[in-house]
Design an enzyme around this catalytic site. Structure first.
Site, PDB file in Angstrom:
ATOM      1  N   ALA A  22       2.494  -7.091   3.279  1.00 28.81           N
ATOM      2  CA  ALA A  22       3.509  -6.245   1.743  1.00 28.81           C
ATOM      3  C   ALA A  22       2.447  -4.696   1.638  1.00 28.81           C
ATOM      4  O   ALA A  22       2.017  -4.775   1.995  1.00 28.81           O
ATOM      5  CB  ALA A  22       3.978  -7.241   0.651  1.00 28.81           C
ATOM      6  N   LYS A  23       3.384  -3.807   1.043  1.00 30.93           N
ATOM      7  CA  LYS A  23       2.580  -2.903   0.475  1.00 30.93           C
ATOM      8  C   LYS A  23       1.513  -3.040   0.234  1.00 30.93           C
ATOM      9  O   LYS A  23       0.628  -2.080  -0.048  1.00 30.93           O
ATOM     10  CB  LYS A  23       3.149  -1.545  -0.425  1.00 30.93           C
ATOM     11  CG  LYS A  23       4.666  -1.471  -0.570  1.00 30.93           C
ATOM     12  CD  LYS A  23       4.216   0.457  -0.471  1.00 30.93           C
ATOM     13  CE  LYS A  23       4.815   1.455   0.918  1.00 30.93           C
ATOM     14  NZ  LYS A  23       4.249   2.310   1.687  1.00 30.93           N
ATOM     15  N   ARG A  24       1.249  -3.799  -0.978  1.00 28.72           N
ATOM     16  CA  ARG A  24       0.632  -4.273  -1.751  1.00 28.72           C
ATOM     17  C   ARG A  24      -1.613  -3.987  -1.077  1.00 28.72           C
ATOM     18  O   ARG A  24      -2.543  -4.602  -1.604  1.00 28.72           O
ATOM     19  CB  ARG A  24       0.020  -5.518  -2.495  1.00 28.72           C
ATOM     20  CG  ARG A  24       0.546  -7.076  -1.408  1.00 28.72           C
ATOM     21  CD  ARG A  24      -0.068  -8.042  -2.836  1.00 28.72           C
ATOM     22  NE  ARG A  24       0.323  -9.236  -1.382  1.00 28.72           N
ATOM     23  CZ  ARG A  24       1.687  -9.691  -0.761  1.00 28.72           C
ATOM     24  NH1 ARG A  24       2.600  -9.304  -2.034  1.00 28.72           N
ATOM     25  NH2 ARG A  24       1.757 -10.045  -0.136  1.00 28.72           N
ATOM     26  N   ASP A  25      -1.320  -4.712   0.852  1.00 28.73           N
ATOM     27  CA  ASP A  25      -2.546  -4.372   1.910  1.00 28.73           C
ATOM     28  C   ASP A  25      -2.418  -3.630   2.279  1.00 28.73           C
ATOM     29  O   ASP A  25      -3.356  -3.349   2.438  1.00 28.73           O
ATOM     30  CB  ASP A  25      -1.923  -5.953   2.504  1.00 28.73           C
ATOM     31  CG  ASP A  25      -1.429  -6.968   2.140  1.00 28.73           C
ATOM     32  OD1 ASP A  25      -2.106  -7.360   1.748  1.00 28.73           O
ATOM     33  OD2 ASP A  25       0.409  -7.462   2.296  1.00 28.73           O
ATOM     34  N   GLY A  26      -2.029  -2.016   2.013  1.00 25.96           N
ATOM     35  CA  GLY A  26      -2.446  -1.441   1.827  1.00 25.96           C
ATOM     36  C   GLY A  26      -1.463  -0.177   2.758  1.00 25.96           C
ATOM     37  O   GLY A  26      -0.321  -0.372   2.826  1.00 25.96           O
TER      38      GLY A  26
END
Ligand code: GLU
Length: 300
Positions: A238-242
């Site tokens: 997801a987005k949180r993974d960069g």
């Protein structure tokens, strides 16, 4: 008689940019379809108006990203928002009932969630006309299909035969929007889809959807649920993974991205879709997941 070439589809929800996990599943579907000489259709699942509006321009970016990688589809793009009459007709042909339960009531009454999904226990199935009348004054109902407690089994090229209980799932949400489980089935039947490649987070939805396919007069598809890309904690990418979308990775050429996707599917670092296709072994029928580690895709 020769077997008919398969018809598969990719079905992005334009509520965010595609990340490498989405693109990897798209490549897997494209490869399985092209290797079989089949047709690969494109369907934009844009029924969730509020989320689509909040991600302004995502559809155009999703399609441009797929094209950039050489994932070309057959025929015109199908948009769910342009097919509401089909969904309405399908609902009218099914046994249904109105449901007034809140999420919380369902959570309290239902069995433990299975892959995040809680089977509906049928609370509103036997309301009297007077009870329904009274509840309509307090909240707009969702429409559920009356499945009669069916169970249904599907065939997945990876997971084998997968049976599941078919609960009375939602066809039309309380806000009037047609539900994903309805639209996806109506469209797959209408588009002649007989092979469905998608992420394995949807495997548990397959028995329910295949059951509905049969209720609507279609033949259930064969499924190829593809392992997801997860981060090192085992959560789906997801987005949180960069930097995980093409827009986040401007320093990578389409060839660089394809090489990573293809390698993570076990096909070696092919730099074009055609090269990846040529690398498919004759008996390649499924793909497992991958891990996002230190800004790159790795096989688990
Ligand atoms: N639109 C769904 C998604 O983006 C895919 C649905 C499907 O392939 O059945 O997850």
């Amino acid at each position: 008689m020769e077997a008919m070439p398969l018809v598969d589809r990719y079905a992005p929800s334009p509520t965010a940019d595609l990340h490498l996990g989405n693109l990897r599943t798209a490549l897997a579907g494209w490869l399985l379809t092209r290797a079989a000489g089949g047709r690969w259709l494109m369907r934009v699942e844009d029924l969730d108006e509020a989320r689509v509006r909040a991600a302004s321009g995502a559809e155009a970016r999703n399609l441009a990203d797929l094209e950039r990688l050489g994932l070309h589809w057959d025929g015109d793009v199908v948009r769910q928002s342009e097919r509401l009459d089909l969904y309405r007709d399908a609902v009218a042909s099914l046994p249904t009932y109105e449901c007034f339960c809140t999420r919380r009531e369902i959570a309290e009454a239902a069995s433990a969630p299975h892959d995040g999904y809680r089977a509906y226990p049928g609370t509103c199935r036997s309301l009297t006309a007077a009870e329904r009348e009274e509840r309509r004054a307090t909240r707009p109902p969702a429409i559920r299909v009356d499945s009669g407690g069916a169970t249904f089994a599907v065939d997945d090229v990876h997971a084998g035969r997968v049976a599941g209980l078919v609960d009375d799932f939602v066809l039309v949400r309380g806000d009037g929007a047609f539900a994903y489980n309805l639209a996806v089935v109506v469209d797959d039947v209408e588009m002649g889809v007989d092979h469905i490649t998608r992420g394995d987070d949807l495997l548990s939805s397959a028995p329910r959807q295949a059951w509905l396919t049969q209720q609507l007069g279609g033949s259930p598809a064969t499924y190829a649920h593809i392992g997801l890309v997860v981060n090192e904690e085992g959560q789906r990418l997801a987005k949180r993974d960069g930097a995980v979308t093409l827009a986040d990775l401007p320093h990578l050429s389409p060839g660089d991205v394809l090489a990573q996707l293809s390698d993570s599917l076990g096909l070696g670092p092919a730099r074009t879709t055609e090269e990846a296709l040529a690398a498919m072994p004759g008996d390649q029928r499924f793909f497992s997941g991958a891990v996002w580690r230190e800004g790159g895709l790795a096989q688990p």
